[in-house]
Design an enzyme around this catalytic site. Structure first.
Site, PDB file in Angstrom:
ATOM      1  N   CYS A 178       0.862  -1.190   0.000  1.00 17.16           N
ATOM      2  CA  CYS A 178       0.000   0.000   0.000  1.00 17.16           C
ATOM      3  C   CYS A 178       0.896   1.238   0.000  1.00 17.16           C
ATOM      4  CB  CYS A 178      -0.879   0.044   1.256  1.00 17.16           C
ATOM      5  SG  CYS A 178      -1.879  -1.409   1.543  1.00 17.16           S
ATOM      6  N   HIS A 182       1.095   5.087  -1.508  1.00 15.11           N
ATOM      7  CA  HIS A 182       0.466   5.985  -0.530  1.00 15.11           C
ATOM      8  C   HIS A 182       1.392   6.328   0.625  1.00 15.11           C
ATOM      9  CE1 HIS A 182      -3.396   5.775  -2.542  1.00 15.11           C
ATOM     10  NE2 HIS A 182      -3.316   4.467  -2.584  1.00 15.11           N
ATOM     11  N   ARG A 226     -12.878  -0.320  -1.666  1.00 11.79           N
ATOM     12  CA  ARG A 226     -11.680   0.482  -1.949  1.00 11.79           C
ATOM     13  C   ARG A 226     -10.408  -0.345  -1.716  1.00 11.79           C
ATOM     14  NH1 ARG A 226      -9.824   3.566  -5.364  1.00 11.79           N
ATOM     15  NH2 ARG A 226      -8.822   1.552  -5.461  1.00 11.79           N
ATOM     16  N   CYS A 230      -7.760  -1.825  -4.528  1.00 15.81           N
ATOM     17  CA  CYS A 230      -6.334  -1.496  -4.380  1.00 15.81           C
ATOM     18  C   CYS A 230      -5.501  -2.778  -4.411  1.00 15.81           C
ATOM     19  CB  CYS A 230      -6.085  -0.751  -3.074  1.00 15.81           C
ATOM     20  SG  CYS A 230      -6.262   1.037  -3.206  1.00 15.81           S
TER      21      CYS A 230
END
Lengths: 269, 204
Positions: A178, A182, A226, A230
């Protein structure tokens, strides 16, 4: 029989997209589409209304509504519940996010089977999802409230720590975590801005805008969706709906967003 | 300087671990076990994708900042596994390279098996100045060949870097496109041409 049709449809779609791209910058076309949607109001309202209806309707083998569902603030209290989730629930002895908690209530109160409820959690035009509507209703009841997620219970703390590990875990064929997308300010994929979820400001901005109506999908999408999409783009295998791993990751993100004013359901590209 | 930062970082994580009575290593192991239980194979994305190889393990354990000797040992092994084209020819067709750079397809559970993968380049890098929709996770590659020239050494370096970025920088964000079989030898040659061919828009 189906394949040639699909291929033809895909070819047609590609051709019309190419024409569109020549006529108009796709970015501008996209922004115009946004504005159109926003001028009409956020279609998420329709999901909220349907969710409220579902919440109050007697359904399932037990012919019961969800009005006695305990989202953490006592049976039937919906106002402000989402701003304090995920949280530890003594009856299940688990940390649960809103969506896994809804499944608990639909099974315990209404008598549905969990595997039936979660079979198709993400809806489409011809197959609307009850979970998406119910989620829209509940989150809308925390609009304007500050995120205030507790990590005081040992299981809440543990979920947060595990969620953080999942966030930073690099894996799959492309070695993505992730955090790859991010973990820094001011990054983007193509033209899509990426929130930095490792900062309070970035986490608040991103978390408080979900769930959201996705213009490109024509559906309201939840936090479970979401994360699921992802992980797809991360080239991971598929996370199970409402699983502990997804709840732990949600816990990490939600607690990181504490203090931010919840503003969903939002509207997105 | 860097060492101090790492020590500070590890200290903070150790403190965070104390609050739950879990060390960082313990919460990492719990997270891995939980993921293996809570994820499932779908399409081409098998659950075996959650098994860490030694590079992923080192980068995860050391927060992408492994000790020098660990990084050197693993980088050497990754480098040794790069298969350079037997014909010695490293430059393909930059036009094919541009198409590949545009495509972000491949390796997800919604991609069908056997369909060709894209290079995903524009997702993270600027390349041709004509393409305005580019990402910024990686550095700009505009004028890549203009700056570096087109010598055999640069060709080899560029091919190797696309084949396996981890052979050069162990915890690079960039996927190991050749190493994992996401791109073929011919596809990588096309991408090398996109970066190095003087005719490529990257170098205009």
């Amino acid at each position: 029989m189906r394949k040639p049709h699909l291929v033809a449809a895909a070819a047609l779609a590609a051709a019309s997209w190419a024409t569109l791209a020549q006529d108009k910058d796709p970015t501008i076309a996209e922004i115009e589409k946004y504005r159109e949607m926003l001028a009409d109001g956020n279609p998420a309202e329709l999901y909220e209304a349907r969710g409220e209806e579902l919440w109050k309707t007697r359904r399932g083998p037990n012919n019961a509504s969800l009005e006695q569902c305990d989202l953490g603030l006592g049976p039937g209290v919906v106002k402000g519940a989402y701003a304090r989730m995920p949280r530890y629930f003594a009856d299940t002895d688990k940390v649960q996010d809103l969506e896994s908690r809804l499944v608990t209530c639909m099974t315990t109160l209404q008598g549905f089977k969990a595997e039936d409820v979660t079979k198709r959690p993400y809806g489409s035009e011809d197959h609307k999802s009850d979970l998406e509507a119910l989620t829209a209703y509940v989150v809308g009841q925390s609009r304007g409230m500050k995120m205030n997620v507790s990590t005081a219970h040992p299981k809440e703390r543990e979920a947060f720590e595990i969620g953080k590990q999942i966030f930073y875990h690099r894996g799959g064929p492309y070695d993505f975590a992730c955090a790859t997308c991010h973990g820094e300010d001011g990054k983007r994929i193509r033209l899509q801005d990426l929130p930095n979820l490792t900062t309070r400001k970035g986490a608040q901005l991103a978390y408080t805008a979900w769930p959201a109506y996705r213009v490109s999908q024509g559906e309201l999408r939840t936090m479970q969706w979401r994360l699921w999409d992802c992980f797809r783009q991360q080239r991971f295998p598929e996370p199970k709906y409402g699983s502990d791993a997804t709840v732990a990751l949600t816990m990490y993100l939600a607690a990181s967003a504490n203090g931010g004013v919840y503003n969903g359901p939002g509207i997105k590209r | 300087m860097n060492g101090k930062l790492i020590i500070l970082g590890l200290g903070a994580l150790a403190l965070a671990g104390c609050a739950t009575g879990m060390s960082e290593a313990e919460s990492r192991q719990k997270a891995l076990a939980m993921m293996k239980r809570d994820f499932q194979s779908r399409g081409i994305a098998g659950i075996d994708r959650l098994n860490e190889d030694e590079v992923q393990k080192a980068c995860n354990e050391y927060h992408n900042n492994p000790p020098k000797e660990v990084a050197e040992r693993l980088q050497t092994a990754q480098m040794a596994a790069i298969k350079f084209p037997a014909d010695g020819q490293l430059l393909g067709d930059w036009k094919e390279g541009e198409k590949l750079a545009q495509s972000g397809r491949g390796m997800t559970w919604s991609d069908s098996p056997g369909s060709p993968n894209g290079g995903n380049c524009y997702n993270c890098h600027q390349l041709s100045p004509k393409e305005l929709s580019y990402g910024t996770i990686g550095p700009s590659l505009y004028r890549y060949g203009k700056i570096r020239g087109n010598s055999p050494e640069i060709q080899r370096y560029t091919y190797g870097r696309i084949y396996n970025a981890k052979a050069y920088s162990l915890c690079s964000n960039m996927p190991r496109f050749g190493h994992v079989g996401a791109l073929t030898e011919q596809q990588i040659k096309h991408l090398v041409a996109l970066l190095l061919d003087p005719q490529s828009p990257v170098n205009h």
